[in-house]
Design an enzyme around this catalytic site. Sequence first.
Site, PDB file in Angstrom:
ATOM      1  N   ARG A  78       0.863  -1.187   0.000  1.00  0.00           N
ATOM      2  CA  ARG A  78       0.000   0.000   0.000  1.00  0.00           C
ATOM      3  C   ARG A  78       0.896   1.232   0.000  1.00  0.00           C
ATOM      4  O   ARG A  78       1.391   1.666   1.027  1.00  0.00           O
ATOM      5  CB  ARG A  78      -0.908  -0.008   1.237  1.00  0.00           C
ATOM      6  CG  ARG A  78      -1.778   1.229   1.389  1.00  0.00           C
ATOM      7  CD  ARG A  78      -2.869   1.312   0.358  1.00  0.00           C
ATOM      8  NE  ARG A  78      -3.804   0.204   0.492  1.00  0.00           N
ATOM      9  CZ  ARG A  78      -4.739  -0.102  -0.420  1.00  0.00           C
ATOM     10  NH1 ARG A  78      -4.826   0.627  -1.537  1.00  0.00           N
ATOM     11  NH2 ARG A  78      -5.556  -1.124  -0.240  1.00  0.00           N
ATOM     12  N   GLN A 102      -7.737  -8.319  -8.035  1.00  0.00           N
ATOM     13  CA  GLN A 102      -7.722  -6.910  -8.428  1.00  0.00           C
ATOM     14  C   GLN A 102      -6.314  -6.465  -8.806  1.00  0.00           C
ATOM     15  O   GLN A 102      -5.351  -6.735  -8.110  1.00  0.00           O
ATOM     16  CB  GLN A 102      -8.250  -6.029  -7.290  1.00  0.00           C
ATOM     17  CG  GLN A 102      -8.163  -4.541  -7.603  1.00  0.00           C
ATOM     18  CD  GLN A 102      -9.075  -3.703  -6.744  1.00  0.00           C
ATOM     19  OE1 GLN A 102     -10.275  -3.877  -6.744  1.00  0.00           O
ATOM     20  NE2 GLN A 102      -8.474  -2.785  -5.997  1.00  0.00           N
ATOM     21  N   ARG A 107       2.019  -7.083  -9.121  1.00  0.00           N
ATOM     22  CA  ARG A 107       2.340  -6.450  -7.845  1.00  0.00           C
ATOM     23  C   ARG A 107       2.377  -7.461  -6.701  1.00  0.00           C
ATOM     24  O   ARG A 107       2.746  -7.121  -5.581  1.00  0.00           O
ATOM     25  CB  ARG A 107       1.334  -5.339  -7.534  1.00  0.00           C
ATOM     26  CG  ARG A 107      -0.093  -5.848  -7.370  1.00  0.00           C
ATOM     27  CD  ARG A 107      -1.073  -4.748  -7.017  1.00  0.00           C
ATOM     28  NE  ARG A 107      -2.357  -5.317  -6.590  1.00  0.00           N
ATOM     29  CZ  ARG A 107      -3.226  -4.706  -5.807  1.00  0.00           C
ATOM     30  NH1 ARG A 107      -2.961  -3.488  -5.361  1.00  0.00           N
ATOM     31  NH2 ARG A 107      -4.350  -5.281  -5.472  1.00  0.00           N
ATOM     32  N   HIS A 183       0.962   2.769 -10.474  1.00  0.00           N
ATOM     33  CA  HIS A 183       0.022   3.240  -9.442  1.00  0.00           C
ATOM     34  C   HIS A 183       0.747   4.136  -8.420  1.00  0.00           C
ATOM     35  O   HIS A 183       0.903   3.781  -7.247  1.00  0.00           O
ATOM     36  CB  HIS A 183      -0.573   2.012  -8.750  1.00  0.00           C
ATOM     37  CG  HIS A 183      -1.829   2.256  -7.968  1.00  0.00           C
ATOM     38  ND1 HIS A 183      -2.004   3.346  -7.140  1.00  0.00           N
ATOM     39  CD2 HIS A 183      -2.970   1.537  -7.877  1.00  0.00           C
ATOM     40  CE1 HIS A 183      -3.193   3.269  -6.579  1.00  0.00           C
ATOM     41  NE2 HIS A 183      -3.807   2.192  -7.002  1.00  0.00           N
ATOM     42  N   ASP A 228     -11.992   9.072  -7.574  1.00  0.00           N
ATOM     43  CA  ASP A 228     -11.487   7.909  -8.301  1.00  0.00           C
ATOM     44  C   ASP A 228     -11.922   8.055  -9.754  1.00  0.00           C
ATOM     45  O   ASP A 228     -13.039   7.715 -10.122  1.00  0.00           O
ATOM     46  CB  ASP A 228     -12.044   6.617  -7.683  1.00  0.00           C
ATOM     47  CG  ASP A 228     -11.326   5.376  -8.192  1.00  0.00           C
ATOM     48  OD1 ASP A 228     -10.467   5.517  -9.086  1.00  0.00           O
ATOM     49  OD2 ASP A 228     -11.625   4.272  -7.688  1.00  0.00           O
ATOM     50  N   GLU A 290      -1.790   8.358 -11.645  1.00  0.00           N
ATOM     51  CA  GLU A 290      -1.290   7.085 -12.119  1.00  0.00           C
ATOM     52  C   GLU A 290      -1.327   7.014 -13.651  1.00  0.00           C
ATOM     53  O   GLU A 290      -2.395   7.070 -14.252  1.00  0.00           O
ATOM     54  CB  GLU A 290      -2.138   5.951 -11.534  1.00  0.00           C
ATOM     55  CG  GLU A 290      -2.387   6.110 -10.036  1.00  0.00           C
ATOM     56  CD  GLU A 290      -3.561   5.269  -9.548  1.00  0.00           C
ATOM     57  OE1 GLU A 290      -3.853   4.227 -10.168  1.00  0.00           O
ATOM     58  OE2 GLU A 290      -4.189   5.651  -8.543  1.00  0.00           O
TER      59      GLU A 290
END
Length: 315
Positions: A78, A102, A107, A183, A228, A290
């Site tokens: 995170r 997701q 990652r 990201h 978002d 991003e």
Amino acid sequence: MVDRPNKPSALAATPSLPPQAQVTISDGSSRVTAVLPTGESVEILLYGATVLSWKDASGDEKLWLSEGAKLDGTKAVRGGIPLVFPVFGTAPDHEATSKLPQHGFARNSRWEFLGKSSNESSSNSVKLDFGLSSENLDEAARQLWPYKFGLLYSVTLAPESLSTVLVITNEGDVPFECQTLLHTYFKIKDISSVQVTGLEDSPFHDKVDGVKDKTQSSDPITFSGETDRVYTPVKGPGHPVVITDGGVAKFRVVRDNLDDVVVWNPWVDKSAGMGDFQPKDGWKNMVCVEAGAVSTWQKLEKGDAFEGAQTIYLN
């Protein structure tokens, strides 16, 4: 002794090379750190090839990393710069990636450190290369996405910039479609005084408002609640997206072959619901801008490659 008029002069002293970047591997061979002679540094976790830290010469951190981030390989990090591949978010209607977690598996996979390179005549930058291929994936990931691929990720640290480049290659006989995203979590002082420019008049999907199609006004983006959005900037990848904090331009993001820009801040409620988001009011000190290719699918035939990049400049 005979004095020779044309005797050879003393050899010139060998010119010394300028100081070079120092690269170290630590933490059980799980982290790679590079420090320039001028003091700038970058740190990458091999789990996810996640950039954890980017500091300027004075040691000022540029990326936001949650105090609750898992750095032991139990889940995606995170904060920093996680890598999204081969799907952005989830895609239940896209058969090939519908079963993936997701943001895919890049990652959540351990990458290989392939080495460093730098300009021998200059100490101004260092490039670190990382690789991930279908052979490196665990069995579960290969079952969910059975395509043969290769990823090459390069992180280049310079005194006033950080560049991240991802090359995706189809190494199998079967075509596949993919999405990718960098990201990036930027560390800022106060989200209420942050503006993002360079996305004016651009279409976007508002994921907070039912993924409705909207168009950004001619004003900068400001923040007063959960945000978002997936933008496709009308001025193209080469036009910089600028993050201003308290009236001062802090970051300038220039993209190459990445047509989309996601702007994200979880605000109060979303942050409270994420167990690894610490401190809970950390949303005040971060903003995600991003660079990615996520509004459509990139189709790679056998042997095809897709390359996307961003360079973040300090203003």
